[in-house]
Enzyme design. Structure first.
Site, PDB file in Angstrom:
ATOM      1  N   HIS A  16      -7.607 -37.330 -16.191  1.00  0.00           N
ATOM      2  CA  HIS A  16      -7.300 -36.362 -15.125  1.00  0.00           C
ATOM      3  C   HIS A  16      -5.890 -35.838 -15.354  1.00  0.00           C
ATOM      4  CE1 HIS A  16      -7.491 -35.398 -10.502  1.00  0.00           C
ATOM      5  NE2 HIS A  16      -6.746 -34.509 -11.148  1.00  0.00           N
ATOM      6  N   HIS A  18      -3.889 -31.921 -15.711  1.00  0.00           N
ATOM      7  CA  HIS A  18      -3.877 -30.457 -15.763  1.00  0.00           C
ATOM      8  C   HIS A  18      -2.792 -30.055 -16.750  1.00  0.00           C
ATOM      9  CE1 HIS A  18      -6.304 -30.180 -12.006  1.00  0.00           C
ATOM     10  NE2 HIS A  18      -5.725 -31.344 -11.779  1.00  0.00           N
ATOM     11  N   GLU A 199      -9.713 -35.791  -2.183  1.00  0.00           N
ATOM     12  CA  GLU A 199      -8.254 -35.927  -2.369  1.00  0.00           C
ATOM     13  C   GLU A 199      -7.620 -35.725  -0.988  1.00  0.00           C
ATOM     14  OE1 GLU A 199      -6.455 -32.803  -4.716  1.00  0.00           O
ATOM     15  OE2 GLU A 199      -4.566 -33.904  -5.003  1.00  0.00           O
ATOM     16  N   ASP A 277      -2.379 -36.535 -13.423  1.00  0.00           N
ATOM     17  CA  ASP A 277      -2.633 -35.290 -12.691  1.00  0.00           C
ATOM     18  C   ASP A 277      -1.708 -34.156 -13.158  1.00  0.00           C
ATOM     19  OD1 ASP A 277      -4.054 -33.736 -10.931  1.00  0.00           O
ATOM     20  OD2 ASP A 277      -3.297 -34.661  -9.096  1.00  0.00           O
ATOM     21  N   ASP A 278      -0.501 -34.085 -12.596  1.00  0.00           N
ATOM     22  CA  ASP A 278       0.475 -33.035 -12.952  1.00  0.00           C
ATOM     23  C   ASP A 278       1.833 -33.711 -13.157  1.00  0.00           C
ATOM     24  OD1 ASP A 278      -1.137 -30.429 -12.280  1.00  0.00           O
ATOM     25  OD2 ASP A 278      -1.442 -31.765 -10.587  1.00  0.00           O
TER      26      ASP A 278
HETATM   27  N1  HPA Z   1      -5.612 -31.099  -6.766  1.00  0.00           N
HETATM   28  C1  HPA Z   1      -6.181 -29.900  -6.714  1.00  0.00           C
HETATM   29  N2  HPA Z   1      -5.864 -28.930  -7.547  1.00  0.00           N
HETATM   30  C2  HPA Z   1      -4.959 -29.157  -8.496  1.00  0.00           C
HETATM   31  C3  HPA Z   1      -4.343 -30.378  -8.601  1.00  0.00           C
HETATM   32  C4  HPA Z   1      -4.692 -31.406  -7.691  1.00  0.00           C
HETATM   33  O1  HPA Z   1      -4.191 -32.550  -7.704  1.00  0.00           O
HETATM   34  N3  HPA Z   1      -3.478 -30.285  -9.643  1.00  0.00           N
HETATM   35  C5  HPA Z   1      -3.598 -29.044 -10.155  1.00  0.00           C
HETATM   36  N4  HPA Z   1      -4.484 -28.351  -9.453  1.00  0.00           N
HETATM   37 ZN    ZN Z   2      -5.965 -32.803 -10.357  1.00  0.00          ZN
END
Ligand code: HPA
Ligand code: ZN
Length: 338
Positions: A16, A18, A199, A277-278
């Protein structure tokens, strides 16, 4: 080996991530310079100071603003290479990464500008460092179904380079039913489906993602634990959950990491994994995520091993590659667990 070194050294898979969320402030500044784009920040410190989020939407606003510095295939190539260098340093052997084509086509870039830059870095790194990968394109759920269909159309000539489709962006107000038809079309075209669900949204969103979008993996999925029947179902089917502790902390999905549901997920028999994630926005790559959640919950060696192993089990590697990777992980664990 102590648990900190164990986490640093164990072979890892990240499921996971991005790629646009790996844009570090210094690269944001240098790409803005290279592409003559004005940024609302004067320094790296100012950028970092802005990363104070109270919700997913709060983050997304800066995330979309940040990606505006990505203009050419070279920018995506540099971005992807920088992430893969971090992977190599953290013993990540396999990555399944998301990109957001609509975040770029909406700014006038071609679909191929992002795709070509990302995939050339992935291919080169597989040859040079042996890190294997799959690429998943996400539909932005705040945009229309029609926009998602156009994106699917643009992806069809590149099926050999795109493994799956995902769903990200604002979960509130954009639940799974909106994308039922485009997910069916994507699955019919041979793409594997995943979706962000549970989430900020409810367990019902996760159930809908499973039933209506027919996803093979749940991104985040924290809310699964709020529903005992759904928990049993996701556990019985061993649908993987790609959890992201530092993301959840920064976006206030949990108030404190000691409340993170990952241990409960393991105890419920869920195939939970740890991911970043990011990472440029949330303060850490995969090892930092493992370390933070281990510390907050005092996770045992056994729990860390389970999470590390689950990432390979929950990946989209083919059966042979998966068996080899799991065997390598188990050999590492056997040699290094006290
Ligand atoms: N959630 C939803 N959209 C996203 C996320 C996330 O954690 N990171 C980048 N786009
Ligand atoms: Zn994400």
């Amino acid at each position: 080996m102590d648990i900190t070194s164990f986490i640093a050294n164990m072979p890892k898979a990240e499921l996971h991530l991005h790629i646009e969320g790996t844009l570090e402030p210094d690269m944001m500044m240098s790409l803005a310079d290279r592409n003559k784009i004005a940024l609302p920040y004067a320094s790296v410190d100012e950028i970092r100071a802005a990363y104070n989020f109270t919700s997913l939407q709060d983050f997304l606003d800066l995330y979309y603003q940040g990606m505006a510095v990505l203009q050419t295939p070279f920018d995506f190539y540099d971005l992807t290479n920088a992430y893969l260098a971090r992977c190599f340093a953290q013993n990540v052997t396999h990555v399944e990464i998301f990109f957001d084509p609509q975040g770029h086509t909406a700014r006038g870039l071609t679909f191929e500008a992002a795709l070509d830059g990302i995939t050339s870095a992935l291919d080169e790194t597989e040859r040079s460092l042996g890190i294997t990968s799959k690429l998943i394109m996400c539909f932005l759920r705040h945009l229309s179904e029609e926009d998602a269909f156009e994106t699917l159309e643009a992806a069809l000539p590149h099926k050999d380079r795109i493994f799956g489709v995902g769903l990200d962006s604002s979960e509130k107000d954009h639940p799974p039913p909106k994308f039922m038809r485009v997910f069916k079309a994507a699955r019919d075209a041979g793409f594997t489906a995943v979706a962000h669900a549970g989430e900020e949204g409810s367990a019902a969103n996760v159930a809908d993602a499973i039933d209506l979008l027919e996803i093979s993996r749940i991104d985040h999925g924290n809310a699964v634990l709020n529903d005992a029947i759904l928990t049993d179902r996701v556990s019985a089917a061993q649908i993987p959950l790609t959890m992201c502790p530092l993301s959840n902390l920064k976006l206030c999905v949990v108030d404190d990491l000691s409340q993170h549901p990952v241990r409960l997920a393991l105890q419920a028999g869920l195939l939970a994994t740890i991911n970043s994630d990011d990472p440029a926005y949330f303060g850490g790559y995969i090892s930092e995520n493992f370390l933070a959640v281990q510390h907050a919950l005092n996770l045992s060696f056994e729990e860390i091993c389970q999470l590390g192993r689950n990432a390979y089990l929950g990946s989209f590697m083919d059966a042979g590659q998966k068996a080899t990777a799991v065997a390598a992980f188990d050999a590492f664990a056997a040699e290094n667990t006290p």
